[in-house]
Motif scaffolding. Sequence first.
Motif, PDB file in Angstrom:
ATOM      1  N   ILE A  59      50.590  32.120  40.606  1.00  0.00           N
ATOM      2  CA  ILE A  59      51.330  33.205  41.265  1.00  0.00           C
ATOM      3  C   ILE A  59      50.920  34.545  40.661  1.00  0.00           C
ATOM      4  CG2 ILE A  59      53.626  34.231  41.569  1.00  0.00           C
ATOM      5  CD1 ILE A  59      54.718  31.350  41.735  1.00  0.00           C
ATOM      6  N   GLY A  60      50.852  34.591  39.327  1.00  0.00           N
ATOM      7  CA  GLY A  60      50.398  35.808  38.658  1.00  0.00           C
ATOM      8  C   GLY A  60      48.976  36.164  39.047  1.00  0.00           C
ATOM      9  N   PHE A  61      48.112  35.166  39.145  1.00  0.00           N
ATOM     10  CA  PHE A  61      46.713  35.383  39.513  1.00  0.00           C
ATOM     11  C   PHE A  61      46.612  35.967  40.924  1.00  0.00           C
ATOM     12  CE2 PHE A  61      42.414  33.978  40.779  1.00  0.00           C
ATOM     13  CZ  PHE A  61      41.677  34.415  39.674  1.00  0.00           C
ATOM     14  N   ALA A  62      47.408  35.434  41.835  1.00  0.00           N
ATOM     15  CA  ALA A  62      47.390  35.938  43.214  1.00  0.00           C
ATOM     16  C   ALA A  62      47.847  37.396  43.269  1.00  0.00           C
ATOM     17  CB  ALA A  62      48.280  35.066  44.101  1.00  0.00           C
ATOM     18  N   LEU A  63      48.989  37.686  42.649  1.00  0.00           N
ATOM     19  CA  LEU A  63      49.517  39.055  42.651  1.00  0.00           C
ATOM     20  C   LEU A  63      48.584  40.013  41.928  1.00  0.00           C
ATOM     21  CD1 LEU A  63      53.283  38.323  41.909  1.00  0.00           C
ATOM     22  CD2 LEU A  63      52.292  39.010  44.102  1.00  0.00           C
ATOM     23  N   GLY A  64      47.960  39.545  40.847  1.00  0.00           N
ATOM     24  CA  GLY A  64      47.068  40.390  40.071  1.00  0.00           C
ATOM     25  C   GLY A  64      45.859  40.844  40.855  1.00  0.00           C
ATOM     26  N   ASN A  65      45.345  40.003  41.744  1.00  0.00           N
ATOM     27  CA  ASN A  65      44.205  40.401  42.560  1.00  0.00           C
ATOM     28  C   ASN A  65      44.517  41.638  43.376  1.00  0.00           C
ATOM     29  OD1 ASN A  65      41.546  38.621  42.892  1.00  0.00           O
ATOM     30  ND2 ASN A  65      43.198  37.295  42.199  1.00  0.00           N
ATOM     31  N   PHE A  66      45.728  41.708  43.909  1.00  0.00           N
ATOM     32  CA  PHE A  66      46.125  42.863  44.722  1.00  0.00           C
ATOM     33  C   PHE A  66      46.497  44.064  43.853  1.00  0.00           C
ATOM     34  CE2 PHE A  66      49.628  45.044  47.145  1.00  0.00           C
ATOM     35  CZ  PHE A  66      48.776  45.708  48.029  1.00  0.00           C
ATOM     36  N   LEU A  67      47.354  43.840  42.859  1.00  0.00           N
ATOM     37  CA  LEU A  67      47.865  44.954  42.049  1.00  0.00           C
ATOM     38  C   LEU A  67      46.764  45.586  41.198  1.00  0.00           C
ATOM     39  CD1 LEU A  67      51.257  43.372  40.917  1.00  0.00           C
ATOM     40  CD2 LEU A  67      50.882  45.051  42.734  1.00  0.00           C
ATOM     41  N   ILE A  68      45.941  44.762  40.545  1.00  0.00           N
ATOM     42  CA  ILE A  68      44.863  45.314  39.727  1.00  0.00           C
ATOM     43  C   ILE A  68      43.778  45.903  40.616  1.00  0.00           C
ATOM     44  CG2 ILE A  68      43.134  44.812  37.955  1.00  0.00           C
ATOM     45  CD1 ILE A  68      44.956  42.598  36.927  1.00  0.00           C
ATOM     46  N   ALA A  84      44.248  44.800  31.506  1.00  0.00           N
ATOM     47  CA  ALA A  84      44.351  43.392  31.893  1.00  0.00           C
ATOM     48  C   ALA A  84      44.054  42.489  30.698  1.00  0.00           C
ATOM     49  CB  ALA A  84      43.399  43.089  33.043  1.00  0.00           C
ATOM     50  N   ALA A  85      43.042  42.844  29.888  1.00  0.00           N
ATOM     51  CA  ALA A  85      42.714  42.054  28.705  1.00  0.00           C
ATOM     52  C   ALA A  85      43.884  42.021  27.729  1.00  0.00           C
ATOM     53  CB  ALA A  85      41.471  42.626  28.020  1.00  0.00           C
ATOM     54  N   LEU A  86      44.541  43.176  27.539  1.00  0.00           N
ATOM     55  CA  LEU A  86      45.727  43.224  26.674  1.00  0.00           C
ATOM     56  C   LEU A  86      46.838  42.344  27.230  1.00  0.00           C
ATOM     57  CD1 LEU A  86      45.763  47.041  25.799  1.00  0.00           C
ATOM     58  CD2 LEU A  86      45.057  45.143  24.307  1.00  0.00           C
ATOM     59  N   GLY A  87      46.951  42.312  28.570  1.00  0.00           N
ATOM     60  CA  GLY A  87      47.943  41.449  29.207  1.00  0.00           C
ATOM     61  C   GLY A  87      47.649  39.975  28.975  1.00  0.00           C
ATOM     62  N   ILE A  88      46.373  39.586  29.106  1.00  0.00           N
ATOM     63  CA  ILE A  88      45.974  38.199  28.838  1.00  0.00           C
ATOM     64  C   ILE A  88      46.310  37.818  27.400  1.00  0.00           C
ATOM     65  CG2 ILE A  88      44.008  36.625  28.631  1.00  0.00           C
ATOM     66  CD1 ILE A  88      42.646  38.267  30.878  1.00  0.00           C
ATOM     67  N   MET A  89      45.961  38.710  26.466  1.00  0.00           N
ATOM     68  CA  MET A  89      46.195  38.436  25.049  1.00  0.00           C
ATOM     69  C   MET A  89      47.687  38.340  24.746  1.00  0.00           C
ATOM     70  SD  MET A  89      43.262  41.083  23.733  1.00  0.00           S
ATOM     71  CE  MET A  89      43.556  40.931  21.961  1.00  0.00           C
ATOM     72  N   VAL A 111      49.368  35.745  31.729  1.00  0.00           N
ATOM     73  CA  VAL A 111      47.954  35.378  31.642  1.00  0.00           C
ATOM     74  C   VAL A 111      47.310  35.390  33.024  1.00  0.00           C
ATOM     75  CG1 VAL A 111      46.336  33.496  31.134  1.00  0.00           C
ATOM     76  CG2 VAL A 111      48.163  34.035  29.518  1.00  0.00           C
ATOM     77  N   GLY A 112      48.006  34.819  34.006  1.00  0.00           N
ATOM     78  CA  GLY A 112      47.475  34.788  35.371  1.00  0.00           C
ATOM     79  C   GLY A 112      47.307  36.179  35.949  1.00  0.00           C
ATOM     80  N   LEU A 113      48.311  37.024  35.708  1.00  0.00           N
ATOM     81  CA  LEU A 113      48.266  38.400  36.206  1.00  0.00           C
ATOM     82  C   LEU A 113      47.052  39.132  35.636  1.00  0.00           C
ATOM     83  CD1 LEU A 113      50.085  40.303  37.964  1.00  0.00           C
ATOM     84  CD2 LEU A 113      51.053  41.123  35.825  1.00  0.00           C
ATOM     85  N   GLY A 114      46.825  38.999  34.329  1.00  0.00           N
ATOM     86  CA  GLY A 114      45.689  39.681  33.707  1.00  0.00           C
ATOM     87  C   GLY A 114      44.357  39.062  34.080  1.00  0.00           C
ATOM     88  N   SER A 115      44.301  37.725  34.159  1.00  0.00           N
ATOM     89  CA  SER A 115      43.048  37.036  34.461  1.00  0.00           C
ATOM     90  C   SER A 115      42.493  37.410  35.830  1.00  0.00           C
ATOM     91  CB  SER A 115      43.243  35.518  34.389  1.00  0.00           C
ATOM     92  OG  SER A 115      43.583  35.114  33.085  1.00  0.00           O
TER      93      SER A 115
END
Length: 406
Positions: A59-68, A84-89, A111-115
């Motif tokens: 879910i984070g990965f999907a939203l991150g594609n749009f927001l980032i 995004a890297a700071l978010g993953i970490m 992690v998904g959002l940043g990745s």
Amino acid sequence: MHSLETDSTYSWIRLGLTLLVACIANAGMWMIITIMPAVEAEFGTTRAEAAIPYTLMMIGFALGNFLIGKAVDRFGVTLSLILAALGIMAGMGIAILSNSIFMLSVGQLLVGLGSAVGFGPLIADISHWFVKRRGIAVALVASGNYLSGAIWPMSLAGVLEDSGWRTVYLVMILATGLGVIPLALTLRRQVSHAAKDAAQVASSLNARSVGLSPRALQYLLGLAGIGCCVAMSMPQVHIVALCVDLGFGPAVGAEMLSLMLMGGVASRIVSGLVADKLGGVMTLLIGSVLQCIALFLYLPAGGIVSLYLVSLVFGLSQGGIVPSYALIVREYMPAHEAGARVGFVLMATIFGMALGGWLSGVIYDLSGSYQLAFINGIVWNGLNIAIMLWLLTRSRPRAPRGIATA
């Protein structure tokens, strides 16, 4: 004639650096799959509960594609990558400190959002630097996702066995911090406004021929993305379970999944070369038709050899589908909105994967086999084919002569 900025030596160097970033940034979405059995054992949960962190990560990965993607349009790729890297970490840090599935799931959402920065946003960024070879450039960056899945779980398998999953995440924190952030600083250069304006002219001409506004076309592509990825998810999500049902065991299913992913990388590269000749719509249509044929081949396949062969065929057919959406966005939509537009459509494809994986499970529970689940995938695949045929009959995109494009 093309802009001097595009398809240049710098463009290819940037492509190599971008692919390296993608291989590191995408690791988070694969590591949670790798550590899932260890998490289940440590927390004493059911298999379904142990899968919750993965679901929230997607879910984070999907939203991150749009927001980032929107952030890349506004602030550039370097700042977006660093944040995004700071978010993953941070997400992996929360996971390391977690003492419950809930806390681990919160970490995985982050992690998904940043990745996600390693997928749609990077694809959108590299698309500005190529015209003649945009198809292969986009395909190579998109392959970073699959390559990440092939490299990191295998590389860290020994660490997982010897030191546990928390140490694996600690290694990934270091790899992300020491890899993504310095590489992000090498991508500070941006394509000129003049080059983007020229690309705007080309995409506007193509969009007018279709007769849809960018927003309407974006939603149509999102629907097409859901259709193809509901179909795509059936073998990818359920091949291991199918092999267990047939008595072949989970290890055989895992090998078939690996075969699919390797076929997917090859397919993405070939599709990129095809797209440079035929354009995004035709390339996506070809991939979608081949995927549909592969799904039909699964229906009679019940032996171990036939399933290996069909899984390879499936991987070779579907790998180029998702990157083709990014190419279509660039051909038909405003260049300065590429991050947000590409991100939205790829977000839809990821939601399609999630919906399809769930639907196939429901159909299996109701019918007792995967036959109807494959047929369900074929029907959704047909929706995608119909939309691409409609687009193809309405417009054949061409860059206007004499205009520098980007």
